[in-house]
Design a protein around this motif. Structure first.
Motif, PDB file in Angstrom:
ATOM      1  N   ALA A 191       0.831  -1.206   0.000  1.00 39.75           N
ATOM      2  CA  ALA A 191       0.000   0.000   0.000  1.00 39.75           C
ATOM      3  C   ALA A 191       0.864   1.255   0.000  1.00 39.75           C
ATOM      4  O   ALA A 191       0.573   2.227  -0.712  1.00 39.75           O
ATOM      5  CB  ALA A 191      -0.933  -0.015   1.211  1.00 39.75           C
ATOM      6  N   ARG A 192       1.933   1.248   0.782  1.00 37.64           N
ATOM      7  CA  ARG A 192       2.831   2.408   0.804  1.00 37.64           C
ATOM      8  C   ARG A 192       3.474   2.635  -0.559  1.00 37.64           C
ATOM      9  O   ARG A 192       3.596   3.772  -1.019  1.00 37.64           O
ATOM     10  CB  ARG A 192       3.907   2.216   1.876  1.00 37.64           C
ATOM     11  CG  ARG A 192       3.431   2.445   3.293  1.00 37.64           C
ATOM     12  CD  ARG A 192       4.591   2.688   4.240  1.00 37.64           C
ATOM     13  NE  ARG A 192       5.505   1.544   4.287  1.00 37.64           N
ATOM     14  CZ  ARG A 192       5.387   0.530   5.137  1.00 37.64           C
ATOM     15  NH1 ARG A 192       4.379   0.505   6.001  1.00 37.64           N
ATOM     16  NH2 ARG A 192       6.257  -0.449   5.144  1.00 37.64           N
ATOM     17  N   LYS A 193       3.877   1.560  -1.206  1.00 35.53           N
ATOM     18  CA  LYS A 193       4.501   1.680  -2.523  1.00 35.53           C
ATOM     19  C   LYS A 193       3.532   2.267  -3.541  1.00 35.53           C
ATOM     20  O   LYS A 193       3.940   2.951  -4.487  1.00 35.53           O
ATOM     21  CB  LYS A 193       4.990   0.311  -3.002  1.00 35.53           C
ATOM     22  CG  LYS A 193       6.226  -0.197  -2.276  1.00 35.53           C
ATOM     23  CD  LYS A 193       6.675  -1.537  -2.833  1.00 35.53           C
ATOM     24  CE  LYS A 193       7.951  -2.019  -2.155  1.00 35.53           C
ATOM     25  NZ  LYS A 193       8.378  -3.342  -2.683  1.00 35.53           N
ATOM     26  N   SER A 194       2.249   1.991  -3.359  1.00 30.33           N
ATOM     27  CA  SER A 194       1.234   2.481  -4.301  1.00 30.33           C
ATOM     28  C   SER A 194       0.551   3.752  -3.819  1.00 30.33           C
ATOM     29  O   SER A 194      -0.446   4.191  -4.400  1.00 30.33           O
ATOM     30  CB  SER A 194       0.180   1.388  -4.542  1.00 30.33           C
ATOM     31  OG  SER A 194       0.745   0.253  -5.179  1.00 30.33           O
ATOM     32  N   ASN A 195       1.079   4.322  -2.733  1.00 32.83           N
ATOM     33  CA  ASN A 195       0.532   5.570  -2.172  1.00 32.83           C
ATOM     34  C   ASN A 195      -0.934   5.424  -1.775  1.00 32.83           C
ATOM     35  O   ASN A 195      -1.739   6.349  -1.958  1.00 32.83           O
ATOM     36  CB  ASN A 195       0.692   6.725  -3.168  1.00 32.83           C
ATOM     37  CG  ASN A 195       2.148   7.074  -3.407  1.00 32.83           C
ATOM     38  OD1 ASN A 195       2.937   7.149  -2.470  1.00 32.83           O
ATOM     39  ND2 ASN A 195       2.503   7.272  -4.669  1.00 32.83           N
ATOM     40  N   LEU A 196      -1.282   4.278  -1.237  1.00 33.92           N
ATOM     41  CA  LEU A 196      -2.637   4.049  -0.742  1.00 33.92           C
ATOM     42  C   LEU A 196      -2.633   4.220   0.775  1.00 33.92           C
ATOM     43  O   LEU A 196      -1.707   3.793   1.462  1.00 33.92           O
ATOM     44  CB  LEU A 196      -3.132   2.648  -1.108  1.00 33.92           C
ATOM     45  CG  LEU A 196      -3.293   2.371  -2.608  1.00 33.92           C
ATOM     46  CD1 LEU A 196      -3.760   0.935  -2.815  1.00 33.92           C
ATOM     47  CD2 LEU A 196      -4.278   3.334  -3.224  1.00 33.92           C
ATOM     48  N   ARG A 197      -3.691   4.806   1.290  1.00 37.65           N
ATOM     49  CA  ARG A 197      -3.768   5.082   2.719  1.00 37.65           C
ATOM     50  C   ARG A 197      -4.613   4.031   3.428  1.00 37.65           C
ATOM     51  O   ARG A 197      -5.179   3.147   2.806  1.00 37.65           O
ATOM     52  CB  ARG A 197      -4.380   6.462   2.944  1.00 37.65           C
ATOM     53  CG  ARG A 197      -5.774   6.636   2.340  1.00 37.65           C
ATOM     54  CD  ARG A 197      -6.291   8.042   2.586  1.00 37.65           C
ATOM     55  NE  ARG A 197      -7.522   8.318   1.894  1.00 37.65           N
ATOM     56  CZ  ARG A 197      -8.730   7.954   2.310  1.00 37.65           C
ATOM     57  NH1 ARG A 197      -8.860   7.259   3.413  1.00 37.65           N
ATOM     58  NH2 ARG A 197      -9.810   8.274   1.613  1.00 37.65           N
ATOM     59  N   LYS A 198      -4.680   4.161   4.748  1.00 42.96           N
ATOM     60  CA  LYS A 198      -5.551   3.286   5.529  1.00 42.96           C
ATOM     61  C   LYS A 198      -7.001   3.622   5.235  1.00 42.96           C
ATOM     62  O   LYS A 198      -7.340   4.775   4.957  1.00 42.96           O
ATOM     63  CB  LYS A 198      -5.292   3.455   7.024  1.00 42.96           C
ATOM     64  CG  LYS A 198      -4.143   2.629   7.545  1.00 42.96           C
ATOM     65  CD  LYS A 198      -4.127   2.646   9.072  1.00 42.96           C
ATOM     66  CE  LYS A 198      -3.100   1.656   9.592  1.00 42.96           C
ATOM     67  NZ  LYS A 198      -3.121   1.601  11.075  1.00 42.96           N
ATOM     68  N   ALA A 199      -7.851   2.617   5.307  1.00 43.43           N
ATOM     69  CA  ALA A 199      -9.273   2.841   5.025  1.00 43.43           C
ATOM     70  C   ALA A 199      -9.890   3.693   6.120  1.00 43.43           C
ATOM     71  O   ALA A 199      -9.919   3.307   7.283  1.00 43.43           O
ATOM     72  CB  ALA A 199      -9.995   1.500   4.944  1.00 43.43           C
ATOM     73  N   LYS A 200     -10.353   4.870   5.732  1.00 46.76           N
ATOM     74  CA  LYS A 200     -11.035   5.730   6.688  1.00 46.76           C
ATOM     75  C   LYS A 200     -11.898   6.720   5.932  1.00 46.76           C
ATOM     76  O   LYS A 200     -11.410   7.653   5.311  1.00 46.76           O
ATOM     77  CB  LYS A 200     -10.029   6.472   7.574  1.00 46.76           C
ATOM     78  CG  LYS A 200     -10.704   7.217   8.729  1.00 46.76           C
ATOM     79  CD  LYS A 200      -9.686   7.826   9.660  1.00 46.76           C
ATOM     80  CE  LYS A 200     -10.375   8.521  10.831  1.00 46.76           C
ATOM     81  NZ  LYS A 200      -9.410   9.136  11.770  1.00 46.76           N
ATOM     82  N   PHE A 201     -13.196   6.498   5.951  1.00 54.00           N
ATOM     83  CA  PHE A 201     -14.136   7.385   5.283  1.00 54.00           C
ATOM     84  C   PHE A 201     -15.099   7.927   6.332  1.00 54.00           C
ATOM     85  O   PHE A 201     -15.889   7.180   6.895  1.00 54.00           O
ATOM     86  CB  PHE A 201     -14.909   6.651   4.190  1.00 54.00           C
ATOM     87  CG  PHE A 201     -14.024   6.114   3.097  1.00 54.00           C
ATOM     88  CD1 PHE A 201     -13.509   6.968   2.131  1.00 54.00           C
ATOM     89  CD2 PHE A 201     -13.701   4.769   3.025  1.00 54.00           C
ATOM     90  CE1 PHE A 201     -12.690   6.489   1.124  1.00 54.00           C
ATOM     91  CE2 PHE A 201     -12.888   4.279   2.027  1.00 54.00           C
ATOM     92  CZ  PHE A 201     -12.374   5.149   1.062  1.00 54.00           C
ATOM     93  N   SER A 202     -15.001   9.205   6.612  1.00 50.52           N
ATOM     94  CA  SER A 202     -15.865   9.836   7.611  1.00 50.52           C
ATOM     95  C   SER A 202     -17.087  10.435   6.913  1.00 50.52           C
ATOM     96  O   SER A 202     -16.998  11.487   6.273  1.00 50.52           O
ATOM     97  CB  SER A 202     -15.087  10.923   8.365  1.00 50.52           C
ATOM     98  OG  SER A 202     -13.989  10.364   9.047  1.00 50.52           O
ATOM     99  N   LEU A 203     -18.191   9.751   7.021  1.00 48.16           N
ATOM    100  CA  LEU A 203     -19.416  10.197   6.360  1.00 48.16           C
ATOM    101  C   LEU A 203     -20.199  11.136   7.281  1.00 48.16           C
ATOM    102  O   LEU A 203     -20.208  10.989   8.500  1.00 48.16           O
ATOM    103  CB  LEU A 203     -20.278   8.992   5.984  1.00 48.16           C
ATOM    104  CG  LEU A 203     -19.578   7.936   5.105  1.00 48.16           C
ATOM    105  CD1 LEU A 203     -20.551   6.810   4.778  1.00 48.16           C
ATOM    106  CD2 LEU A 203     -19.024   8.556   3.834  1.00 48.16           C
ATOM    107  N   ARG A 204     -20.888  12.087   6.685  1.00 50.78           N
ATOM    108  CA  ARG A 204     -21.633  13.085   7.453  1.00 50.78           C
ATOM    109  C   ARG A 204     -22.945  12.516   8.000  1.00 50.78           C
ATOM    110  O   ARG A 204     -23.600  11.701   7.349  1.00 50.78           O
ATOM    111  CB  ARG A 204     -21.937  14.301   6.581  1.00 50.78           C
ATOM    112  CG  ARG A 204     -20.709  15.045   6.114  1.00 50.78           C
ATOM    113  CD  ARG A 204     -21.067  16.279   5.325  1.00 50.78           C
ATOM    114  NE  ARG A 204     -21.725  17.303   6.161  1.00 50.78           N
ATOM    115  CZ  ARG A 204     -22.019  18.523   5.735  1.00 50.78           C
ATOM    116  NH1 ARG A 204     -21.727  18.881   4.488  1.00 50.78           N
ATOM    117  NH2 ARG A 204     -22.610  19.385   6.545  1.00 50.78           N
TER     118      ARG A 204
END
Length: 357
Positions: free
Chosen positions: A327-340
């Protein structure tokens, strides 16, 4: 026992967890040798409509980032042999095996029940998860469109919703999803188990191909819809060698994050999975089950909070370490989606006193 073309489970299996009487499967669910000689009878999907009494399920699990979910269907025609939801069919005196993927239940009153639930003065909004048990975009959604009706209510009420699916059919609702995304009210998780079409055909026989799922990631992102790729489940000695390739492919298609879950074999899933190994990978069955045991504290399954979704031991640690590096090599972050949740508008139920205002 030979595999059935187009189906995930090799056979039906009995369940005795609910003290139900032993029974034999209906005629055309097993081989009809009298009519077809040695050829197994073709299993046709049957759908029963269910008048559900409630539609929201609540949980207090520390392993998942939501406390409520909706399942519009029981059973799933995708036929994924590893599906942890299979044991729920035993509650209906049906087999978690072939019955689970051929004898389905639909809840056509789901949207109305949801509207009534959201209209209650005591209801407080929080993200609702769709697709946590059976896939909301399995083939019968094309006929019943229950998931679409639910999303329409989500948009009307400005309610946050997360979707998990392994189907590119999610694109059929892209207009609704793009409107929800514009308000930061939705995110979609696409499950990708393998990039190998041959493995996919026997592992999850009626789910769209991995290529179509990754294309759906790209098309959803082009519409501004947040997308996560879940590498789930990883099957030791069968799909684990693809982890880095799946992460890279997800990144190329625009996924914003990735996660991983090792295979889980609760209750009747374990014997079904072993039958599947006997049919498709007899040469490596012992190796696969040995690694699973190392992940699950020496057992076939670990139901405990915290460890059930991650596994434990060296193999689990290596698995998560590999995903983190990829994930770091592909510039992907940890899953975190803060919905309103602050945009929520309580719906008005037809026939209620609120219609007077």
């Amino acid at each position: 026992m030979p595999a059935r073309k187009g189906r995930g489970a090799v056979a039906n299996t009995e369940s005795h967890r609910f003290n139900l009487p032993s029974r034999e499967a209906d005629g055309d669910w097993l081989d009809d040798r009298e009519a077809l000689g040695d050829a197994p009878a073709k299993l046709r999907t049957q759908v029963t409509t269910e008048a559900a009494k409630s539609i929201l399920s609540f949980n207090k699990s520390p392993d998942i980032p939501f406390d409520r979910s909706i399942n519009a269907y029981r059973g799933c025609e995708h036929g994924c042999v590893y599906c942890y939801a299979r044991p729920t069919h035993a509650y209906h005196d049906l087999s978690p095996g072939l019955d689970f993927e051929t004898k389905l239940f639909a809840k056509p009153n789901a949207a109305q029940l949801l509207r009534e639930t959201l209209a209650k003065p005591t209801y407080r909004p929080a993200p609702i998860a769709i697709g946590t048990n059976t896939d909301p975009y399995q083939p019968i959604e094309k006929t019943y469109q229950i998931t679409r009706q639910i999303l329409e209510i989500m948009l009307e009420t400005r309610h946050p919703v997360g979707i998990t699916t392994k189907s590119n059919r999610v694109l059929e609702d892209r207009q609704i999803l793009s409107q929800l995304a514009a308000l930061n009210l939705t995110a979609v998780a696409i499950s990708v188990t393998t990039l190998d079409g041959n493995i996919a055909r026997i592992l999850e026989p009626r789910a769209p191909s991995p290529t179509k799922r990754l294309q759906a990631v790209s098309q959803l992102r082009a519409l501004g819809i947040p997308v996560h790729v879940n590498i789930a489940p990883v099957i030791p000695a069968i799909t684990d060698h693809e982890i880095e390739a799946i992460v890279a492919a997800a990144a190329v298609q625009g996924a914003q994050s990735v996660s991983v879950i090792p295979v889980r074999l609760p209750h009747e899933v374990a014997p079904l999975f072993e039958q599947w190994l006997d049919a498709h990978f007899p040469d490596r069955k012992q190796k696969v089950m040995s690694i699973i045991a190392s992940l699950r504290d020496g057992k076939k399954n670990d139901p405990n909070f915290h460890s059930r979704m991650k596994g434990q031991g060296p193999w689990a640690e290596l698995l998560h370490h590999r995903v983190a590096i990829a994930a770091r090599k592909s510039n992907l972050r940890k899953a975190k989606f803060s919905l309103r949740t602050d945009l929520f508008q309580r719906p008005i139920v037809k026939g209620s006193q609120m219609e007077l205002f």
